[in-house]
Design a protein around this motif. Structure first.
Motif, PDB file in Angstrom:
ATOM      1  N   UNK A 140      75.750  18.622  -8.887  1.00 14.64           N
ATOM      2  CA  UNK A 140      75.335  17.607  -7.916  1.00 14.64           C
ATOM      3  C   UNK A 140      75.842  17.960  -6.523  1.00 14.64           C
ATOM      4  N   UNK A 141      77.025  18.573  -6.421  1.00 17.12           N
ATOM      5  CA  UNK A 141      77.494  19.083  -5.122  1.00 17.12           C
ATOM      6  C   UNK A 141      76.511  20.120  -4.589  1.00 17.12           C
ATOM      7  N   UNK A 142      76.100  21.019  -5.481  1.00 15.84           N
ATOM      8  CA  UNK A 142      75.165  22.066  -5.082  1.00 15.84           C
ATOM      9  C   UNK A 142      73.835  21.464  -4.658  1.00 15.84           C
ATOM     10  N   UNK A 143      73.375  20.454  -5.395  1.00 21.25           N
ATOM     11  CA  UNK A 143      72.122  19.791  -5.028  1.00 21.25           C
ATOM     12  C   UNK A 143      72.193  19.227  -3.616  1.00 21.25           C
ATOM     13  N   UNK A 144      73.291  18.558  -3.288  1.00 26.56           N
ATOM     14  CA  UNK A 144      73.463  17.975  -1.958  1.00 26.56           C
ATOM     15  C   UNK A 144      73.462  19.063  -0.891  1.00 26.56           C
ATOM     16  N   UNK A 145      74.129  20.173  -1.161  1.00 23.29           N
ATOM     17  CA  UNK A 145      74.170  21.279  -0.202  1.00 23.29           C
ATOM     18  C   UNK A 145      72.781  21.885  -0.030  1.00 23.29           C
ATOM     19  N   UNK A 146      72.082  22.128  -1.148  1.00 19.65           N
ATOM     20  CA  UNK A 146      70.729  22.672  -1.077  1.00 19.65           C
ATOM     21  C   UNK A 146      69.803  21.730  -0.313  1.00 19.65           C
ATOM     22  N   UNK A 147      69.975  20.433  -0.538  1.00 17.90           N
ATOM     23  CA  UNK A 147      69.170  19.433   0.160  1.00 17.90           C
ATOM     24  C   UNK A 147      69.387  19.512   1.664  1.00 17.90           C
ATOM     25  N   UNK A 148      70.637  19.595   2.088  1.00 19.97           N
ATOM     26  CA  UNK A 148      70.947  19.701   3.520  1.00 19.97           C
ATOM     27  C   UNK A 148      70.358  20.984   4.115  1.00 19.97           C
ATOM     28  N   UNK A 264      85.203  18.856  -2.978  1.00 17.02           N
ATOM     29  CA  UNK A 264      84.259  19.619  -2.161  1.00 17.02           C
ATOM     30  C   UNK A 264      84.136  19.080  -0.737  1.00 17.02           C
ATOM     31  N   UNK A 265      84.239  19.990   0.236  1.00 13.65           N
ATOM     32  CA  UNK A 265      83.944  19.687   1.642  1.00 13.65           C
ATOM     33  C   UNK A 265      83.104  20.840   2.178  1.00 13.65           C
ATOM     34  N   UNK A 266      82.090  20.517   2.968  1.00 11.85           N
ATOM     35  CA  UNK A 266      81.270  21.596   3.531  1.00 11.85           C
ATOM     36  C   UNK A 266      80.736  21.207   4.904  1.00 11.85           C
ATOM     37  N   UNK A 267      80.423  22.227   5.684  1.00 12.38           N
ATOM     38  CA  UNK A 267      79.781  22.058   6.980  1.00 12.38           C
ATOM     39  C   UNK A 267      78.718  23.128   7.138  1.00 12.38           C
ATOM     40  N   UNK A 283      80.466  16.217   1.536  1.00 15.80           N
ATOM     41  CA  UNK A 283      81.370  16.580   0.457  1.00 15.80           C
ATOM     42  C   UNK A 283      81.433  15.492  -0.600  1.00 15.80           C
ATOM     43  N   UNK A 284      82.430  15.620  -1.456  1.00 19.86           N
ATOM     44  CA  UNK A 284      82.589  14.716  -2.602  1.00 19.86           C
ATOM     45  C   UNK A 284      83.580  13.605  -2.274  1.00 19.86           C
TER      46      UNK A 284
END
Length: 420
Positions: A140-148, A264-267, A283-284
């Motif tokens: 689900x983290x990956x899904x959110x990143x792919x979505x962004x 998870x944190x991402x930018x 992130x989560x």
């Protein structure tokens, strides 16, 4: 005669830029629909306590940037400074957790923070964001990143970089915060005024400072202090990102400015934006739902800034592909089948076929119930046996008829059925 001007930190959006804004929103809705996300619209103002409790009383937003006021009955209210807390408040208040196991929501709208106006940062600014509530899986983290990433690509942007990190959890983060405070104590007088305050209130926020960047880089990264569960989650996230063909950088000093983030944190950053270079971030936040009075529900999400997208796009034109709908649900049985199903989901979306799946280890019966609740046209079933045979079971949800189709041709076959 008196003349009136805009309040500082706000702006009028005039044609043709207003047309570009609507095109971006339209394209965003197309992509969200492909991923199975539904729109939620929350009030522009909320109870102030919602933000002080969720964001954190010691954050810069709460301490310096919130627009708060009392109504005629003396109730303390605030213009929303970010979108996640209102979404979670609505999720709890309307018991959305009684529906599907995983709730996928997106929002578009204005946010408000009192800060120094500059390029890509206004006191009234517009965000597009999404929340995936109910799954603790790194999928689900990956899904959110792919979505962004897919949103930014759909807007016409290409020159950006994904950075990822883990900020740990309540078990392992306190030890790192203590280590930071001990290490920076001798240097405290040399830190900027903001960092001196952050060191006492919220030590991790020191890592986000642009002024003391070099001094901070001498600190050990938080990855050295992660507990085994956080370490395993982050290791799996990066593996899935690589498996999905996503290019990214590990940034051991990346943190988020809100207290509710865990793991998870991402930018997603762009050199086109100067010092305020984040196009999107997220992130989560596994503890926020429970902390706001709801059930124990993990969650992950992101938000992107409309002004920064517009600044990067300049005069590029976009076209909307029109309305989309959810076409299929993929049910998987077994870890290998789940990963193959996840990759297939990305391939389907690449062909304009909207789809969703559950990332938990649920029975086929349970997953098919989910497919019925989502109201999809077709379901794809992949188990370990199907994977070995190189086939997928395609089920027509209206007629209940199903057939076996090879993995190599399933995308073309499904595309034909949906478009006929």
């Amino acid at each position: 005669m008196a003349t009136y001007n805009l309040p500082r930190g706000t702006r009028d959006i005039l044609p043709p830029e207003s047309t570009m804004v609507r095109l971006i929103e339209s394209r965003a809705r197309d992509i969200f629909t492909l991923y199975g996300y539904k729109e939620i619209i929350t009030p522009v103002f909320e109870q102030t306590e919602l933000f002080t409790r969720s964001i954190g009383e010691n954050t810069d937003i709460v301490q310096k940037e919130m627009y708060t006021f009392r109504d005629r009955k003396g109730r303390l209210l605030a213009l929303r400074p970010e979108g996640t807390a209102p979404v979670i408040r609505a999720y709890i208040e309307h018991s959305l957790f009684n529906g599907s196991p995983t709730t996928r929501l997106f929002y578009l709208g204005p946010m408000f923070r009192y800060e120094k106006p500059q390029t890509g940062r206004q006191r009234e600014f517009f965000q597009i964001g999404a929340e995936c509530i109910g799954s603790s899986s790194p999928f689900s983290d990956t899904e959110i990143i792919l979505l962004a990433l897919d949103l930014l690509k759909a807007f016409g942007l290409e020159d950006f970089c994904l950075q990822v990190n883990s900020v740990g959890c309540k078990r392992c983060r306190p030890e790192y915060s203590k280590r930071m405070k001990d290490a920076l104590k001798p240097e405290e007088k040399n830190l900027c005024s903001a960092c001196r305050q952050r060191l006492q209130r919220s030590p991790l926020r020191v890592l986000d400072c642009k002024i003391d960047r070099e001094r901070i880089r001498s600190l050990p990264p938080i990855s050295e202090y992660l507990c085994e569960e956080c370490r395993s989650h982050f290791r799996e996230l990066t593996r899935i990102l690589k498996s999905s063909g996503v290019t990214f950088q590990l940034n051991p000093y990346l943190v988020r400015g809100l207290d509710y983030y865990t793991r998870t944190a991402f930018e997603i950053v762009s050199e086109l934006l100067g010092s305020q270079n984040a196009l999107a971030a997220g992130g989560r936040y596994d503890l926020l739902v429970q902390e706001l009075g709801g059930p124990d529900m993990p969650a992950t999400g992101f938000a992107l800034g409309m002004e920064r997208v517009l600044h990067s796009l300049k005069k590029k034109k976009l076209r909307s592909e029109g309305e989309k709908r959810e076409d299929c649900f993929i049910a998987s049985l077994g870890s290998k089948a789940r990963e193959r199903a996840f990759l297939l989901l990305g391939e389907l979306r690449g062909r304009g076929i909207s789809g969703i799946m559950d990332y938990g280890d649920k029975s086929l019966k349970s997953q098919m119930r989910q497919a019925n609740k989502y109201g999809v046209l077709y379901s794809l079933i992949i188990g370990e046996d199907e994977l070995k045979r190189g086939i997928v079971i395609l089920r027509d949800m209206k007629s209940s008829q199903q057939e076996e189709i090879s993995l190599q041709s399933i995308i073309d076959e499904l595309y034909k059925k949906i478009r006929d």
